[in-house]
Scaffold this motif. Structure first.
Motif, PDB file in Angstrom:
ATOM      1  N   GLY A  47      42.092  44.007  34.658  1.00  6.54           N
ATOM      2  CA  GLY A  47      40.244  44.472  33.910  1.00  6.54           C
ATOM      3  C   GLY A  47      39.512  43.505  33.137  1.00  6.54           C
ATOM      4  O   GLY A  47      38.211  44.033  33.404  1.00  6.54           O
ATOM      5  N   GLU A  48      40.132  42.590  32.855  1.00  4.18           N
ATOM      6  CA  GLU A  48      39.272  41.123  32.909  1.00  4.18           C
ATOM      7  C   GLU A  48      38.083  40.472  33.816  1.00  4.18           C
ATOM      8  O   GLU A  48      38.118  40.526  34.597  1.00  4.18           O
ATOM      9  N   ASP A  49      37.310  40.928  33.055  1.00  2.00           N
ATOM     10  CA  ASP A  49      35.703  39.256  34.064  1.00  2.00           C
ATOM     11  C   ASP A  49      36.629  37.927  34.025  1.00  2.00           C
ATOM     12  O   ASP A  49      36.274  37.204  32.894  1.00  2.00           O
ATOM     13  N   LEU A  50      36.834  37.633  35.497  1.00  2.00           N
ATOM     14  CA  LEU A  50      37.743  35.888  35.389  1.00  2.00           C
ATOM     15  C   LEU A  50      36.994  35.388  35.719  1.00  2.00           C
ATOM     16  O   LEU A  50      36.584  34.670  37.158  1.00  2.00           O
ATOM     17  N   ASN A  51      35.471  35.252  36.017  1.00  2.00           N
ATOM     18  CA  ASN A  51      34.061  34.992  36.945  1.00  2.00           C
ATOM     19  C   ASN A  51      35.067  34.819  38.305  1.00  2.00           C
ATOM     20  O   ASN A  51      34.702  34.299  39.749  1.00  2.00           O
ATOM     21  N   PHE A  52      35.301  36.379  38.726  1.00  2.00           N
ATOM     22  CA  PHE A  52      35.930  36.754  40.439  1.00  2.00           C
ATOM     23  C   PHE A  52      34.564  36.728  41.445  1.00  2.00           C
ATOM     24  O   PHE A  52      35.276  35.752  42.697  1.00  2.00           O
ATOM     25  N   GLU A  53      33.346  36.788  40.670  1.00  2.48           N
ATOM     26  CA  GLU A  53      31.956  36.444  42.523  1.00  2.48           C
ATOM     27  C   GLU A  53      32.419  34.835  42.276  1.00  2.48           C
ATOM     28  O   GLU A  53      31.726  34.532  43.059  1.00  2.48           O
ATOM     29  N   LEU A  54      32.385  33.851  41.210  1.00  2.33           N
ATOM     30  CA  LEU A  54      32.041  32.852  41.174  1.00  2.33           C
ATOM     31  C   LEU A  54      33.243  31.650  41.552  1.00  2.33           C
ATOM     32  O   LEU A  54      32.862  30.669  41.895  1.00  2.33           O
TER      33      LEU A  54
ATOM     34  N   ALA B 101      36.578  31.247  43.537  1.00  2.00           N
ATOM     35  CA  ALA B 101      37.358  31.486  44.425  1.00  2.00           C
ATOM     36  C   ALA B 101      38.723  31.648  44.609  1.00  2.00           C
ATOM     37  O   ALA B 101      39.955  32.250  45.199  1.00  2.00           O
ATOM     38  N   ALA B 102      39.613  31.003  43.436  1.00  3.14           N
ATOM     39  CA  ALA B 102      41.084  30.996  43.462  1.00  3.14           C
ATOM     40  C   ALA B 102      40.983  31.491  42.891  1.00  3.14           C
ATOM     41  O   ALA B 102      42.353  32.180  42.992  1.00  3.14           O
ATOM     42  N   VAL B 103      40.147  32.222  42.194  1.00  2.00           N
ATOM     43  CA  VAL B 103      40.660  33.528  40.449  1.00  2.00           C
ATOM     44  C   VAL B 103      40.824  34.953  41.637  1.00  2.00           C
ATOM     45  O   VAL B 103      41.016  35.909  41.785  1.00  2.00           O
TER      46      VAL B 103
ATOM     47  N   MET C  63      42.920  35.057  43.367  1.00  2.00           N
ATOM     48  CA  MET C  63      44.374  35.086  42.069  1.00  2.00           C
ATOM     49  C   MET C  63      44.991  37.021  42.966  1.00  2.00           C
ATOM     50  O   MET C  63      45.811  37.900  42.181  1.00  2.00           O
ATOM     51  N   TYR C  64      43.431  37.477  42.597  1.00  3.35           N
ATOM     52  CA  TYR C  64      43.279  38.889  42.247  1.00  3.35           C
ATOM     53  C   TYR C  64      44.258  39.675  43.778  1.00  3.35           C
ATOM     54  O   TYR C  64      43.994  40.969  43.176  1.00  3.35           O
ATOM     55  N   ARG C  65      43.751  38.910  44.589  1.00  4.24           N
ATOM     56  CA  ARG C  65      43.802  40.131  46.236  1.00  4.24           C
ATOM     57  C   ARG C  65      45.650  39.801  46.522  1.00  4.24           C
ATOM     58  O   ARG C  65      46.099  40.838  46.061  1.00  4.24           O
ATOM     59  N   THR C  66      46.088  38.817  45.813  1.00  2.00           N
ATOM     60  CA  THR C  66      47.015  38.527  45.629  1.00  2.00           C
ATOM     61  C   THR C  66      48.667  39.537  44.398  1.00  2.00           C
ATOM     62  O   THR C  66      49.422  39.853  44.764  1.00  2.00           O
ATOM     63  N   ALA C  67      47.265  39.941  43.593  1.00  3.97           N
ATOM     64  CA  ALA C  67      47.387  40.913  42.743  1.00  3.97           C
ATOM     65  C   ALA C  67      47.642  41.608  43.013  1.00  3.97           C
ATOM     66  O   ALA C  67      48.989  43.025  43.020  1.00  3.97           O
TER      67      ALA C  67
ATOM     68  N   ALA D 294      55.793  38.508  37.376  1.00  2.00           N
ATOM     69  CA  ALA D 294      55.491  37.117  36.657  1.00  2.00           C
ATOM     70  C   ALA D 294      55.113  36.170  36.847  1.00  2.00           C
ATOM     71  O   ALA D 294      53.723  35.810  36.160  1.00  2.00           O
ATOM     72  N   GLU D 295      55.203  35.788  37.369  1.00  2.00           N
ATOM     73  CA  GLU D 295      54.322  34.638  38.587  1.00  2.00           C
ATOM     74  C   GLU D 295      52.603  34.529  38.422  1.00  2.00           C
ATOM     75  O   GLU D 295      51.646  33.633  38.214  1.00  2.00           O
ATOM     76  N   MET D 296      52.197  35.778  38.865  1.00  2.00           N
ATOM     77  CA  MET D 296      50.978  36.155  39.018  1.00  2.00           C
ATOM     78  C   MET D 296      50.401  36.380  38.015  1.00  2.00           C
ATOM     79  O   MET D 296      49.331  36.523  37.878  1.00  2.00           O
ATOM     80  N   THR D 297      51.009  36.921  36.953  1.00  2.00           N
ATOM     81  CA  THR D 297      50.872  37.195  35.643  1.00  2.00           C
ATOM     82  C   THR D 297      50.587  36.264  34.839  1.00  2.00           C
ATOM     83  O   THR D 297      49.668  35.983  34.077  1.00  2.00           O
ATOM     84  N   SER D 298      51.748  34.985  34.882  1.00  2.00           N
ATOM     85  CA  SER D 298      51.221  33.974  34.455  1.00  2.00           C
ATOM     86  C   SER D 298      49.868  33.193  34.904  1.00  2.00           C
ATOM     87  O   SER D 298      49.282  32.532  34.399  1.00  2.00           O
ATOM     88  N   GLN D 299      49.813  33.453  36.606  1.00  2.00           N
ATOM     89  CA  GLN D 299      48.344  32.796  37.183  1.00  2.00           C
ATOM     90  C   GLN D 299      46.873  33.322  36.439  1.00  2.00           C
ATOM     91  O   GLN D 299      46.263  32.066  35.779  1.00  2.00           O
ATOM     92  N   LEU D 300      47.104  34.542  35.965  1.00  2.00           N
ATOM     93  CA  LEU D 300      45.966  35.379  35.286  1.00  2.00           C
ATOM     94  C   LEU D 300      45.474  35.019  33.755  1.00  2.00           C
ATOM     95  O   LEU D 300      44.959  34.956  33.983  1.00  2.00           O
TER      96      LEU D 300
END
Length: 146
Positions: A79-86, A88-90, A93-97, A124-130
């Motif tokens: 739910g946080e804005d992690l610069n999704f639009e800007l 590609a790595a984020v 991560m969103y797609r995988t999550a 846990a791994e995905m949570t750690s990355q985000l």
């Protein structure tokens, strides 16, 4: 500290941030996910605890409860804005999550313990990355000590 205690601590640390329409006292109703502070330390502690859970039939209830807590934390981070639009790595991560969180991907009580354990580890791994991305964007220096 148990996973349940960590989850309770996480819930108790949420405090609404002041918003522009909150009035002169700076108090108002939360307007969405951004209205809460994310406790990076608690999330990292929960991820660490999940990594220590053994894969054994005796640990199945702990695996299930840890997974529930991690899923909630992952959903909160999404739910946080992690610069999704800007970034590609984020976006990756969103797609995988989101794929990971699909109901059909979640283990049931009928699945073997190892399946539930591996799912918990994946969450846990995905949570750690985000949470790392979140901490970096929030001025990560204050969070890196945990």
């Amino acid at each position: 500290m148990s996973i349940e205690s960590q989850a309770k601590t996480q819930a108790e640390t949420y405090e609404p941030k002041a918003t522009s329409d909150a009035g002169s006292a700076g108090i108002g109703e939360p307007s969405g996910p951004k209205a809460y502070v994310i406790d990076v330390g608690t999330i990292r502690d929960t991820v660490s605890a999940a990594r220590e859970v053994p894969v054994s039939r005796d640990a199945r209830s702990r695996i299930s409860s840890t997974t529930e807590v991690l899923v909630g934390m992952l959903e909160l981070l999404l739910g946080e804005d992690l610069n999704f639009e800007l970034d590609a790595a984020v976006r990756g991560m969103y797609r995988t999550a989101y794929r990971l969180l699909r109901i059909g991907r979640r283990p049931t009580n009928d699945d073997p313990t190892v399946v539930a354990w591996q799912y918990m580890r994946d969450v846990a791994e995905m949570t750690s990355q985000l949470v790392a991305a979140y901490a970096d964007q929030q001025g990560g220096a204050e969070f890196h000590g945990r």
